[in-house]
Design a protein around this motif. Sequence first.
Motif, PDB file in Angstrom:
ATOM      1  N   ALA A 102       1.061   4.251  -2.770  1.00  0.00           N
ATOM      2  CA  ALA A 102       0.918   5.646  -2.364  1.00  0.00           C
ATOM      3  C   ALA A 102       2.101   6.484  -2.827  1.00  0.00           C
ATOM      4  CB  ALA A 102       0.781   5.726  -0.837  1.00  0.00           C
TER       5      ALA A 102
ATOM      6  N   LEU B  23      -4.539   6.117   3.582  1.00  0.00           N
ATOM      7  CA  LEU B  23      -3.736   5.030   4.139  1.00  0.00           C
ATOM      8  C   LEU B  23      -4.572   4.284   5.178  1.00  0.00           C
ATOM      9  CD1 LEU B  23      -0.314   6.861   4.647  1.00  0.00           C
ATOM     10  CD2 LEU B  23      -1.104   5.588   2.659  1.00  0.00           C
TER      11      LEU B  23
ATOM     12  N   VAL C  86      -2.657  15.732  -4.621  1.00  0.00           N
ATOM     13  CA  VAL C  86      -2.955  14.586  -3.762  1.00  0.00           C
ATOM     14  C   VAL C  86      -3.323  15.051  -2.357  1.00  0.00           C
ATOM     15  CG1 VAL C  86      -2.028  12.483  -2.708  1.00  0.00           C
ATOM     16  CG2 VAL C  86      -1.405  13.070  -5.060  1.00  0.00           C
TER      17      VAL C  86
ATOM     18  N   LEU D  43       5.764   8.342   4.981  1.00  0.00           N
ATOM     19  CA  LEU D  43       5.606   8.293   3.528  1.00  0.00           C
ATOM     20  C   LEU D  43       5.952   9.632   2.897  1.00  0.00           C
ATOM     21  CD1 LEU D  43       4.752   6.240   1.382  1.00  0.00           C
ATOM     22  CD2 LEU D  43       2.438   7.176   1.525  1.00  0.00           C
TER      23      LEU D  43
ATOM     24  N   SER E  97       0.827  -1.207   0.000  1.00  0.00           N
ATOM     25  CA  SER E  97       0.000   0.000   0.000  1.00  0.00           C
ATOM     26  C   SER E  97       0.860   1.255   0.000  1.00  0.00           C
ATOM     27  CB  SER E  97      -0.942  -0.002   1.205  1.00  0.00           C
ATOM     28  OG  SER E  97      -0.215   0.003   2.420  1.00  0.00           O
ATOM     29  N   GLN E  98       2.009   1.212   0.700  1.00  0.00           N
ATOM     30  CA  GLN E  98       2.903   2.366   0.708  1.00  0.00           C
ATOM     31  C   GLN E  98       3.562   2.559  -0.659  1.00  0.00           C
ATOM     32  OE1 GLN E  98       5.286   1.242   4.154  1.00  0.00           O
ATOM     33  NE2 GLN E  98       4.442   2.961   5.295  1.00  0.00           N
TER      34      GLN E  98
ATOM     35  N   LEU F  26      -5.791   9.905  -1.249  1.00  0.00           N
ATOM     36  CA  LEU F  26      -4.894   8.787  -0.955  1.00  0.00           C
ATOM     37  C   LEU F  26      -5.071   8.450   0.517  1.00  0.00           C
ATOM     38  CD1 LEU F  26      -2.727   6.906  -1.997  1.00  0.00           C
ATOM     39  CD2 LEU F  26      -1.049   8.719  -1.678  1.00  0.00           C
TER      40      LEU F  26
ATOM     41  N   LYS G   5       1.697   8.486   7.641  1.00  0.00           N
ATOM     42  CA  LYS G   5       1.625   9.642   6.738  1.00  0.00           C
ATOM     43  C   LYS G   5       2.949  10.398   6.707  1.00  0.00           C
ATOM     44  CE  LYS G   5      -1.958  11.352   8.890  1.00  0.00           C
ATOM     45  NZ  LYS G   5      -2.278  10.255   9.810  1.00  0.00           N
TER      46      LYS G   5
ATOM     47  N   LEU H   5      -3.221  13.300   1.062  1.00  0.00           N
ATOM     48  CA  LEU H   5      -2.697  12.123   1.749  1.00  0.00           C
ATOM     49  C   LEU H   5      -3.249  12.105   3.170  1.00  0.00           C
ATOM     50  CD1 LEU H   5      -0.743   9.700   2.031  1.00  0.00           C
ATOM     51  CD2 LEU H   5       1.061  11.349   2.607  1.00  0.00           C
TER      52      LEU H   5
END
Length: 413
Positions: free
Chosen positions: A16, A179, A26, A39, A12-13, A177, A36, A28
């Motif tokens: 992203a 997470l 984006v 990333l 998933s990262q 996006l 967060k 996030l």
Amino acid sequence: MASKSRNTLSASQEFALNLLKSKANVFLTGAAGTGKSFLLQEFLCGQNRDKFPVLASTGVAAILLGGRTFHSFFGLGIFEGGMKVAIERALKNYPLKLRLQKTEGVVIDEVSMLSGPALEAAETVARRARGDSRPWGGLRVIAVGDFAQLPPVNPHSARREWAFLDPVWERTGFDNLVLKEVFRTQEQKFLRVLNEVRDGSVSEEVAEFLTDRTRPLPAGFDGTRLFARRENVENFNLQRLEDLHTPVSSFPTIYRGKEKELEKFKRYAPVPELLILKKGALVMFRQNDLDGRWVNGTLGTVRGLSEETLEIRLLNGEDVEVERCDFTLLDADGSPVVVANNFPLNLAWAVTIHKAQGATLDKAQVDLRRLWEPGQAYVALSRVRTSAGLFVEGWNTSSIIADPEVIRFNVTR
């Protein structure tokens, strides 16, 4: 969050990060502990900070990030004279117009604490300064944050001015996006409780969990008390320091920079003007270590003191030497305005919930009986890595608050 190497990113990262590296605007977001900040740092490793600066919604966050405040970058000040006056004043600033024309994009960190009118004003300034009719004048925008956490502060408005409520949010055309993989804790029951508190829900499971965690502190508790009000924090820390029968050592913060900016900086700085410590004091790190030995929020106990270094025993038993370091506030062009030099520590027997946002604690005690802001209970409860490290002094249903506008917004993404 502790540092991770590039090849240990989850699937998933990876997804992203690829979206962040695209040309899209984006948003996030994700619950507390979903990575967060980690990333974002992975994305920024390959960026020219002059062309893609990090803008913080508050002065405290700007200092911790080594970035600039959103308001200073767009020349908005504190909206003296109102929004229209602030926009026209900014557009008369030639260095600001030049800076915006050279900028490729911006990262807005902790966007939940930024008001809609501020976002609207900045978008107008960017569009007009760049002479480009597209949203933000063609600047790429990456907004980072969780609206279920603490809201923007505006004592002059009865309504919470969430950024997503302003038409500029939709015009920006963010790709959402979200997470969902939590790295701070993998306890499924704890995660369910946090998610319900995030939505302002007090189910039977939440009530059972909070009641179960409402218990006396164990002997020798070495965690942090979270208070809603700063005066409670200061009084509690000073009392605990006085209880230690060891010599006092004082470390004044050394400041460099423009005199007129100093007072404002001192209100934001994560370290006090005078850091007072004793051997045996519980302290919290306020800066991430480049070598990954500690992060913002790591706790430890002072074992030794000198003018040049401190010996700290972390709660995991590791002994580390800590040197003085710089905390820097940048101006709108990215140049240092004020630099404060001291050990990156605060007394940590107590801290406000607001200052704990973004930190990860090993152990904490929270009082959930007299909270008034949406997200306060959620931020407080989600600071700890595990439920075993959480102790509740007391709680009531009225302190578990979520803004209905935020709930609706989160459901639609």
